[in-house]
Design a protein around this motif. Structure first.
Motif, PDB file in Angstrom:
ATOM      1  N   ALA A 108       0.829  -1.204   0.000  1.00  0.00           N
ATOM      2  CA  ALA A 108       0.000   0.000   0.000  1.00  0.00           C
ATOM      3  C   ALA A 108       0.861   1.252   0.000  1.00  0.00           C
ATOM      4  O   ALA A 108       1.885   1.324   0.685  1.00  0.00           O
ATOM      5  N   ASP A 109       0.435   2.220  -0.778  1.00  0.00           N
ATOM      6  CA  ASP A 109       1.069   3.540  -0.739  1.00  0.00           C
ATOM      7  C   ASP A 109       0.019   4.567  -0.314  1.00  0.00           C
ATOM      8  O   ASP A 109      -1.113   4.217   0.023  1.00  0.00           O
ATOM      9  N   GLU A 110       0.377   5.826  -0.362  1.00  0.00           N
ATOM     10  CA  GLU A 110      -0.540   6.858   0.131  1.00  0.00           C
ATOM     11  C   GLU A 110      -1.804   6.951  -0.717  1.00  0.00           C
ATOM     12  O   GLU A 110      -2.883   7.256  -0.207  1.00  0.00           O
ATOM     13  N   SER A 111      -1.685   6.668  -2.022  1.00  0.00           N
ATOM     14  CA  SER A 111      -2.876   6.724  -2.870  1.00  0.00           C
ATOM     15  C   SER A 111      -3.880   5.629  -2.473  1.00  0.00           C
ATOM     16  O   SER A 111      -5.094   5.852  -2.485  1.00  0.00           O
ATOM     17  N   HIS A 112      -3.358   4.449  -2.102  1.00  0.00           N
ATOM     18  CA  HIS A 112      -4.242   3.376  -1.639  1.00  0.00           C
ATOM     19  C   HIS A 112      -4.936   3.770  -0.340  1.00  0.00           C
ATOM     20  O   HIS A 112      -6.138   3.541  -0.173  1.00  0.00           O
ATOM     21  N   ARG A 113      -4.188   4.370   0.561  1.00  0.00           N
ATOM     22  CA  ARG A 113      -4.773   4.761   1.853  1.00  0.00           C
ATOM     23  C   ARG A 113      -5.830   5.845   1.656  1.00  0.00           C
ATOM     24  O   ARG A 113      -6.859   5.841   2.333  1.00  0.00           O
ATOM     25  N   ALA A 114      -5.585   6.743   0.719  1.00  0.00           N
ATOM     26  CA  ALA A 114      -6.576   7.782   0.441  1.00  0.00           C
ATOM     27  C   ALA A 114      -7.851   7.164  -0.138  1.00  0.00           C
ATOM     28  O   ALA A 114      -8.973   7.554   0.237  1.00  0.00           O
ATOM     29  N   ARG A 115      -7.677   6.211  -1.016  1.00  0.00           N
ATOM     30  CA  ARG A 115      -8.851   5.556  -1.595  1.00  0.00           C
ATOM     31  C   ARG A 115      -9.615   4.782  -0.519  1.00  0.00           C
ATOM     32  O   ARG A 115     -10.844   4.765  -0.518  1.00  0.00           O
ATOM     33  N   LEU A 116      -8.878   4.159   0.386  1.00  0.00           N
ATOM     34  CA  LEU A 116      -9.536   3.424   1.470  1.00  0.00           C
ATOM     35  C   LEU A 116     -10.388   4.366   2.317  1.00  0.00           C
ATOM     36  O   LEU A 116     -11.528   4.026   2.678  1.00  0.00           O
TER      37      LEU A 116
END
Length: 406
Positions: A279-287
């Motif tokens: 996971a990167d920051e874009s994944h965490r934002a989408r989550l």
């Protein structure tokens, strides 16, 4: 009608195709062609059966509309058994109208049953139930009454009404005994066996067990918060939230339910919902965005709160959180579920039953074939798919009244 035709028709009605063929196998007049077609259908040679029935329908004269309509009904049943669900329903409806207009109510009722069974296969339960409701089963002969009760049981099973299904099967068993047709008795037994087989799995607090249909029905009426992985719905006793068109949100809801009353780490949620291994920051934002959407959709039944590690689910009214899952969960499980009936399905019929594109279904079949879970038979437009070879062929291809004649 001559005596050989009459005797052959009676043999078919009793489930004796060889007896019928012994009487008309060498004859090529329209009534004999029609009876030979029905006999070949009962023996499982559906291609030959369709050819004979079409020859008979063309050979009947303009004053023999009833005989021609009976051939169409027989061909429609062959289409149903061979899972040709795209067979023109209007043609069958016109044949049914002809039969009823000329007083052949029994074969007209048979045509209505074929319409209902097709609707049941493609999941249009309300329409199937309405078709069956137009008939009085007490006025039907035993063989057709058996088929009627089997269709009623099928609808009840799909609607999770176990008592109604068992009552219908009891009536079907009684009618099958009266009909003295082994194939019908076997079909009733197979349906009863399906009713007594695991219908789903219950997952709660990290444990799981199999459920029969009766237990699934009882679960629907429970006061728990149920995450239904069979229909992709989250519900409690007062509200139901469909998520069938939101696979990411349902994956998050199920993961949170599996961990209840604990929380779920963000890494696990990312892996289960998005397949993200790193996971990167874009994944965490989408989550965060998807959790916000899920929180909004489930606000009537549950709350989702952030924790130090991730997120946790808390039911609003229910005391327990339960997960209802399919008996076997794997990729393309819905395709396997349809093929499990032992019949040979075309990809177009599966697409119609699954409400999916034919290309999507074909990709699923190709993947299952590579895994050795399905196999194909035939070529081109005759290509069909099945799970395992079927040594016998149980079918209700029995017109309830003699086919030829007016």
């Amino acid at each position: 009608m001559d005596s050989l035709i009459t005797a052959a028709a009676h043999a078919l009605a009793a489930g004796d195709p060889f007896g019928a063929l012994n009487r008309v196998a060498l004859r090529n007049d329209p009534p004999a062609l029609a009876l030979r077609g029905i006999a070949m259908a009962q023996l499982g040679d559906l291609d030959r059966a369709k050819l004979l029935l079409r020859q008979a329908a063309r050979a009947f004269g303009p004053k023999e509309a009833v005989s021609r309509a009976r051939c169409i009904v027989a061909e429609a049943e062959i289409a149903l058994v061979s899972r040709d669900l795209g067979w023109p329903a209007k043609t069958l409806d016109a044949a049914r109208a002809t039969l009823e207009r000329h007083g052949d109510r029994v074969n007209g009722a048979h045509a209505r049953h074929l319409e209902a069974r097709r609707l049941l296969l493609i999941g249009r339960l309300d329409e199937a139930e309405r078709k069956l409701g137009e008939l009085d089963p007490d006025l039907l002969p035993p063989a057709l009454r058996t088929a009627h009760e089997l269709a009623v049981a099928g609808i009840a099973m799909r609607r999770l009404r176990s008592k109604a299904a068992r009552d219908a099967l009891a009536r079907a068993e009684q009618a099958a005994r009266q009909a003295h047709i082994p194939a019908l008795t076997a079909e009733v037994e197979n349906t009863a066996q399906a009713l007594n087989s695991p219908a789903a799995r219950l997952i709660a607090a990290g444990r799981e067990r199999s459920l029969l249909l009766d237990e699934v029905e009882a679960l629907q009426a429970s006061k728990a918060l149920v995450v239904d992985a069979c229909r992709h719905v989250v519900r409690d006793e007062q509200a139901s939230i469909p998520l069938a068109t939101r696979p990411v949100l349902f994956a998050l809801a199920r993961t949170l339910a599996e961990a209840w009353p604990g929380d779920v780490t963000r890494e696990l949620l990312l892996a289960r919902a998005f397949g993200a291994r790193h996971a990167d920051e874009s994944h965490r934002a989408r989550l965060r965005v998807e959790i916000g959407r899920l929180r909004s959709m489930l606000q009537a039944v549950a709350e989702i709160s952030a924790t130090r590690q991730g997120f946790a689910l808390a039911p609003s009214r229910a005391r327990d959180v339960l997960i209802l899952a399919r008996p076997v969960e794997e990729q393309h499980g819905a395709v396997l579920a349809f093929l499990a009936d032992g019949e040979a399905w075309s990809s177009s019929a599966l697409a119609l039953a699954l409400s999916a594109s034919q290309r999507t279904v074909q990709r699923a079949l190709d993947g299952l074939a590579l895994a050795g879970k399905v196999q194909s038979v035939g070529r081109g437009r005759a290509l069909r798919w099945m799970t395992t070879p079927v040594p016998g062929f149980t079918t209700t291809l029995l017109l309830p009244a003699p086919l030829p004649g007016g």
